[in-house]
Design an enzyme around this catalytic site. Structure first.
Site, short mmCIF file in Angstrom:
data_model
loop_
_atom_site.label_atom_id
_atom_site.label_comp_id
_atom_site.label_asym_id
_atom_site.label_seq_id
_atom_site.Cartn_x
_atom_site.Cartn_y
_atom_site.Cartn_z
N LYS A 118 0.85 -1.18 0.00
CA LYS A 118 0.00 0.00 0.00
C LYS A 118 0.88 1.23 0.00
CE LYS A 118 -3.97 1.96 2.53
NZ LYS A 118 -4.87 1.76 3.69
N SER A 199 -9.68 1.68 2.61
CA SER A 199 -8.77 2.48 1.82
C SER A 199 -7.71 1.66 1.08
CB SER A 199 -8.08 3.51 2.71
OG SER A 199 -7.30 2.87 3.71
N SER A 223 -10.41 -1.02 6.50
CA SER A 223 -9.68 -0.69 5.27
C SER A 223 -8.97 -1.87 4.63
CB SER A 223 -8.67 0.43 5.54
OG SER A 223 -9.34 1.65 5.75
#
Length: 533
Positions: A118, A199, A223
């Protein structure tokens, strides 16, 4: 090599056929020479176990595998926007892994395996770390995040950075899940006009589409598990502190945790075992030490659900969507078939006013404290604290607000203040009781519930039908939460099943998820449909 080295799966992978037609040369594979193409479609199906077995048998090299994933990114990422950038050192890392394997063998199950990170995880190289924000384009982290150093030590290949919701969806009121100013809009590989949630949207979409063997996301409140459910992948939110947060752009150290996203429970588990560990710079990792057994083979058992008491959390999740109900009912039947005692009435109570009266004030204070510490310690030209960050967006308006930044800046950021401590203790205590009480009352080993609704159209996330949040309790409690593919809506959108437990029950939950996965084989490969309408 155990679970990742003895399995003979060459026929399943098509490697034997590839060798026969000359797509891969056994001599080239064994010496590391040549750049023979990985067979088309192989990487869409291949697991970490498959790749590790093939590399151990010298049928593939890490360099060939890495080039194969880079080719998939080049071909598919224009449709998905799941990868922000690839690592310019990835091929060199793969070659070093191949050399290590030839000279000394594999260091573990991730040797030579390409992994995407990420975009909020520091790498001390040429990739950059922005959390999707233009404000951090000038940041130059001097050190790897602790989990990245663990991946390097395990022989993994850092393939690149995955897109995410900008600032992990903690900036304002109007950002779209999966969108960032740096990476654009992530698309769901199953239906391209649908959200990949957030996210960790790019990490989940990349894992689902086979742009990497596995990906790492971060979870503050859903997330990891929401994107996993939306993309038919396995997402693990581990017990708080099991994986270090050092070197990761923060929201709050009381909720934040990295976690793996993969196409199988085995791949997610092997990745979790590789990245977990005590970090002197993250005190919570000492408290979580010993949570996992040393060998994942003791966890990954098909009979793990036999004799277990599994509670059903229906309230707020059932009766909202017909497809969710159908898939959940089928999952409950399968749990019974697998020998579990299914217990009704294990609903996790809503946190109600605790969320607004205690949790939000605590998180806002933690955000200011933790973000200021991260920005202040990160070299490069960028805002040095939250106030400067707000000033940056005031000088460079992009059409989106920064309401949460403003709210956080109004706090004192003091984690020793009595008012803050009272808010945090109230929020964490309520969240833990909400999970532990039904576990104790019904003598449960775990609680299961639908993870989420089918993915909404991009930009319509907040307009979708009401569905009580599955994630806040475990996030605030610091407890583990795992989602596994359970089925599909009538329009082909994925649906997940969540396993939730008390602190340090990670290994048990992984076992239950594995047994369910092996019995159902629910996951299907993405079809990249333009729309369902």
């Amino acid at each position: 090599m155990g679970v990742y080295g003895r399995r003979r799966c060459f026929a399943v992978l098509g490697l034997a056929t590839a060798l026969a037609v000359g797509a891969l040369s056994p001599a080239a594979a064994s010496t590391g020479a040549g750049h023979g193409a990985v067979p088309a479609g192989l990487l869409e199906r291949a697991t970490v176990v498959d790749l590790q077995t093939a590399m151990h048998a010298r049928l593939l090299t890490s360099e060939q595998v890495t080039r194969g994933y880079l080719d998939r990114i080049e071909r598919l990422n224009p449709r998905l926007n799941a990868v922000v950038r690839v690592n310019p050192d990835a091929i060199a890392m793969a070659r070093r892994s191949d050399a290590h394997r030839r000279a000394r063998g594999a260091r573990g199950p991730l040797e030579g395996i390409p992994v995407l990170l990420k975009e909020n995880m520091n790498t001390a190289d040429r990739q950059g770390t922005t959390a999707g924000a233009t404000a951090l384009l000038g940041a130059q982290p001097a050190e790897d995040a602790f989990l990245v150093s663990r991946l390097r030590a395990a022989g993994a290949v850092i393939l690149g950075k995955a897109n995410q919701s900008e600032w992990s969806n903690f900036r304002g009121s109007d950002l779209v899940d999966g969108w960032s100013a740096v990476g654009g809009q992530t698309h769901n590989p199953y239906v391209l006009d649908r959200s990949a949630s957030g996210s960790s949207s790019g990490s989940a979409a990349s894992a689902a589409a086979g742009l990497a063997a596995v990906a790492i996301g971060t979870d503050t409140d859903g997330s990891v598990v929401y994107p996993a459910s939306a993309t038919s992948t396995v997402g693990i939110r581990p017990t708080l502190g099991l994986v270090s947060r050092t070197g990761i752009v923060p929201i709050t150290s009381r909720h934040d945790t990295p976690g793996p996203l993969a196409r199988t429970v085995t791949d997610a588990a092997l990745t979790l075992w590789a990245i977990q560990g005590a970090d002197p710079a993250d005190p919570d990792t000492a408290a979580a030490a010993g949570t996992l057994p040393s060998d994942p083979r003791t966890v990954l058992r098909r009979d793990a659900l036999r004799g277990k008491r599994i509670g059903l959390w229906r309230e707020g999740h059932v009766g909202v969507d017909a497809d969710v109900d159908r898939v959940f009912d089928a999952a409950v039947r399968r749990l019974r078939d697998l020998g579990a005692t299914v217990v009704e009435g294990a609903d996790v109570p809503d946190l109600g006013e605790v969320t607004t009266e205690h949790m939000l004030p605590a998180v806002l204070t933690e955000f200011k404290h933790d973000l200021n510490a991260y920005l202040g310690a990160t070299p490069g030209r960028h805002p040095r604290n939250l106030r400067e960050l707000i000033d940056f967006y005031d000088r460079h308006p992009d059409g989106h607000d920064h309401l949460l930044f403003d709210m956080a800046d109004k706090t004192d950021g003091d984690l020793s203040a009595p008012a803050y401590r009272a808010h945090r203790e109230a929020a964490t205590g309520a969240a833990r009781r909400a999970i532990d009480d039904p576990l104790v009352r019904h003598r449960l080993d775990a609680i299961v519930t639908p993870t989420s609704l089918p993915a909404p159209v991009i930009g319509r996330e907040r307009d979708s039908a009401p569905f009580a949040k599955t994630t806040t309790h475990a996030a605030a409690a610091g407890y583990p939460h795992i989602t596994v593919p359970a089925g599909y809506a009538a329009n082909g959108l994925p649906l997940g099943l969540s396993f939730i437990g008390t602190r340090s029950s990670d290994a048990h939950l992984i076992g239950y998820a594995y047994a369910f996965e092996q019995a159902t084989n629910a996951r299907q490969t993405p079809r990249y449909l333009p729309t369902t309408r």
